[in-house]
Design a protein around this motif. Sequence first.
Motif, PDB file in Angstrom:
ATOM      1  N   ASP A  73     -11.704  -5.659   6.328  1.00  0.00           N
ATOM      2  CA  ASP A  73     -10.795  -4.652   5.794  1.00  0.00           C
ATOM      3  C   ASP A  73     -11.067  -4.435   4.305  1.00  0.00           C
ATOM      4  O   ASP A  73     -11.104  -3.300   3.823  1.00  0.00           O
ATOM      5  N   SER A  74     -11.256  -5.548   3.573  1.00  0.00           N
ATOM      6  CA  SER A  74     -11.553  -5.452   2.140  1.00  0.00           C
ATOM      7  C   SER A  74     -12.882  -4.751   1.899  1.00  0.00           C
ATOM      8  O   SER A  74     -13.011  -3.929   0.980  1.00  0.00           O
TER       9      SER A  74
ATOM     10  N   ALA B 175       0.846  -1.187   0.000  1.00  0.00           N
ATOM     11  CA  ALA B 175       0.000   0.000   0.000  1.00  0.00           C
ATOM     12  C   ALA B 175       0.886   1.243   0.000  1.00  0.00           C
ATOM     13  O   ALA B 175       2.019   1.214   0.497  1.00  0.00           O
TER      14      ALA B 175
ATOM     15  N   SER C   4     -18.104   1.998   5.104  1.00  0.00           N
ATOM     16  CA  SER C   4     -16.649   1.811   5.114  1.00  0.00           C
ATOM     17  C   SER C   4     -16.114   1.895   6.539  1.00  0.00           C
ATOM     18  O   SER C   4     -15.346   1.040   6.989  1.00  0.00           O
TER      19      SER C   4
ATOM     20  N   LYS D 229      -7.441   6.069   9.614  1.00  0.00           N
ATOM     21  CA  LYS D 229      -8.311   5.963   8.435  1.00  0.00           C
ATOM     22  C   LYS D 229      -9.737   6.383   8.782  1.00  0.00           C
ATOM     23  O   LYS D 229     -10.381   7.135   8.041  1.00  0.00           O
TER      24      LYS D 229
ATOM     25  N   ARG E  70      -1.011  -4.244   4.679  1.00  0.00           N
ATOM     26  CA  ARG E  70      -1.400  -5.540   4.101  1.00  0.00           C
ATOM     27  C   ARG E  70      -0.757  -6.747   4.787  1.00  0.00           C
ATOM     28  O   ARG E  70      -1.150  -7.883   4.508  1.00  0.00           O
TER      29      ARG E  70
ATOM     30  N   GLU F  19     -15.234   2.400   0.757  1.00  0.00           N
ATOM     31  CA  GLU F  19     -14.569   3.702   0.670  1.00  0.00           C
ATOM     32  C   GLU F  19     -14.418   4.122  -0.792  1.00  0.00           C
ATOM     33  O   GLU F  19     -14.695   5.270  -1.159  1.00  0.00           O
TER      34      GLU F  19
ATOM     35  N   THR G 208      -2.917   2.317  -6.356  1.00  0.00           N
ATOM     36  CA  THR G 208      -4.197   2.986  -6.164  1.00  0.00           C
ATOM     37  C   THR G 208      -4.124   4.399  -6.734  1.00  0.00           C
ATOM     38  O   THR G 208      -3.311   5.203  -6.311  1.00  0.00           O
TER      39      THR G 208
ATOM     40  N   ASN H  59      -8.791   8.684  -6.778  1.00  0.00           N
ATOM     41  CA  ASN H  59      -9.580   7.474  -6.560  1.00  0.00           C
ATOM     42  C   ASN H  59     -10.605   7.317  -7.681  1.00  0.00           C
ATOM     43  O   ASN H  59     -10.684   8.147  -8.595  1.00  0.00           O
TER      44      ASN H  59
ATOM     45  N   GLU I 296     -12.459  -1.083   2.408  1.00  0.00           N
ATOM     46  CA  GLU I 296     -11.794  -0.451   1.270  1.00  0.00           C
ATOM     47  C   GLU I 296     -12.740  -0.279   0.088  1.00  0.00           C
ATOM     48  O   GLU I 296     -12.781   0.776  -0.543  1.00  0.00           O
TER      49      GLU I 296
ATOM     50  N   TYR J 209     -14.233  -1.091   8.700  1.00  0.00           N
ATOM     51  CA  TYR J 209     -12.861  -0.892   9.187  1.00  0.00           C
ATOM     52  C   TYR J 209     -12.799  -1.109  10.702  1.00  0.00           C
ATOM     53  O   TYR J 209     -11.841  -1.695  11.230  1.00  0.00           O
TER      54      TYR J 209
END
Length: 615
Positions: free
Chosen positions: A569-570, A155, A584, A607, A177, A576, A340, A250, A573, A588
């Motif tokens: 977590d996925s 990341a 999101s 975050k 990660r 988000e 990203t 993004n 993301e 998280y």
Amino acid sequence: MKTIKFIIVALIIVVSDYTFKINAQQNSNLQQSSEFDALAVTIKEKMEKHKLYGLSVVVFEDYKVIWTQEWGIKAANSDDKIDANTSFSTASTSKAVVAMLCGVLEEKGLIDLDSPISKYLQRWKLPKSNFKKSGQITWMQLLSHTAGTTQGGFADFYEGDKIPTIVQSLKGELLPRYDKEIGFIFEPGTDWEYSGGGYVIIQMALEDHFKKPLSELMQEHILTPLGLENTTMKQPNEDGFLTNVAKVHNSKGEIIKTGLPITPQVAPSGMWSTPSDLSVIAIEMQNALRNKNNKVISNAVAKRITDIVTLDKIGGWSAGWRRSFGIGNLDWFSHGGSNTGVGGEFMATMNGGNGIAILANGDKPNRMPVMGFLRNEVITMRGWKKPIQKSLLHKAPQELISAIQGPYLDFLFSAQVIDKIFEENGEVYINSPLFEFILNKKKNKMFYLGNNTFKIEDYPNYVQFNLSATNKFEGIVIYRDVDKKNKVIIKKEAVRNHKTELINAFMQNDINDAIITYKKVKKEAPSLNYEAMLNEFGYQFYIENNMEKAIAVLEFNAKEHSSSYNTYDSLGEIYELTGAIKKSIANYKKAAALNTSNDYKERVAQKVLELTRKL
């Protein structure tokens, strides 16, 4: 007098011929310019459709640049236009240039790429492993992803984040990660697995051995000798970083944090560059391969780092370069990059001096459809294609066709997709989602060469099918050269199994039907890593811009594996990225509650704070 008349006539012929050639060249140039102008308009329209802010491309042919073009702006809500000198984060393309550096340093007698890299490490030592040869992994194994190391990718970090050193990175500290030290998953030299962490080991060895940052080594041995003024491995938080740069965005078109990702793992993904500079690198490599007009890279180094090390899984990889593309039935060396909010494509032919470099400042759903279209249009427009030699072809026996028809777990590139072989009007074809995604082709012809062997259109390897005495499919052999060096033997069980059925269900059916198949397969084969597969399916749908299905798959994964922090977590993301900020945050928080790492909890807290400010 006759002699004078003869000379005059000869001069007229020569001048006329020269004039004809000049006019023909001018007409060709006008046609080329017109084609590129029309393409530029189409690309602008596609960028608007996919909400991509900026794009830059260079096309080269016959060892020289024939087209450069830039579109758009460096950052959202800005009038600052991208120009030929605007640099982008190139992400994983960095690896290919690091391989060039290593090749040059070896030729100068400063390192030995076939020796154990442990000899060069000082600040950190290789971890202990159950694999006997893991302590003796070589530079070449790390460069070619055959060392068996973990940590696939990383990341990005930004100003204000806790940024790990490369020692901390290798130990798995401060990494979103990973939560443990880099390790080994197979005996070195026996398989292939993409590993950005392996390149961090290379970075560590170079910096320890030469007592210099990698950015300085790269500048001294590659960038300055090639005259590349808009390429650097310095990071945005370092003095001397470039000023004319594109910011990352993004999928909603918003600048991500500061817009300038900081990558302490410089070797795997820390280079910034322009398509123009990348084209210089590619043409230098191409000239070196033909041993003509090369200035920095020798013929020996070019061959050393493009010679195929393995065909396992990916279909072809050398030291730093991907060698698995056969677009137009040509042989390519390439290395894309994807982080990203930014990424690109960089590919060049092994012969002929053709290629393309593209960089864009948008996320995968925004940039990939545009870049793919641009690449394919250029290749088609310029006629970069070599026909299959007809004299080598035969008609495939019907018993062979009958035996090999049907679905397979992808054996071309080892992706989590299904390939399907079928017969149509007496010809054999393969449908591969990878070919469809890369080339927008729903079928590629399979040319039969005899001995149960096919050459697939746009694929560089030969594919031989093994049949039993009763003409039943038993396996596949993949090879590149007639001597079958580096051949890969794939057993039937590896490509036709429960995983094949599961992937086919999720890729072809709606989520409810797919879940029915999932439950059936899980009952029959309980040992498969279902969490990892479902997670990968979700991200695949995200890349394809199928957000509804991506969320549905990841939601189902979280329900199925509710004790795994990674599933939440996925989901955090993906929500988000799609703008569902409250969902999101909730996911998280669930992930943080399940993860015992204090570093992870701190990162999630930061975050959540950032996301809360967006509400």
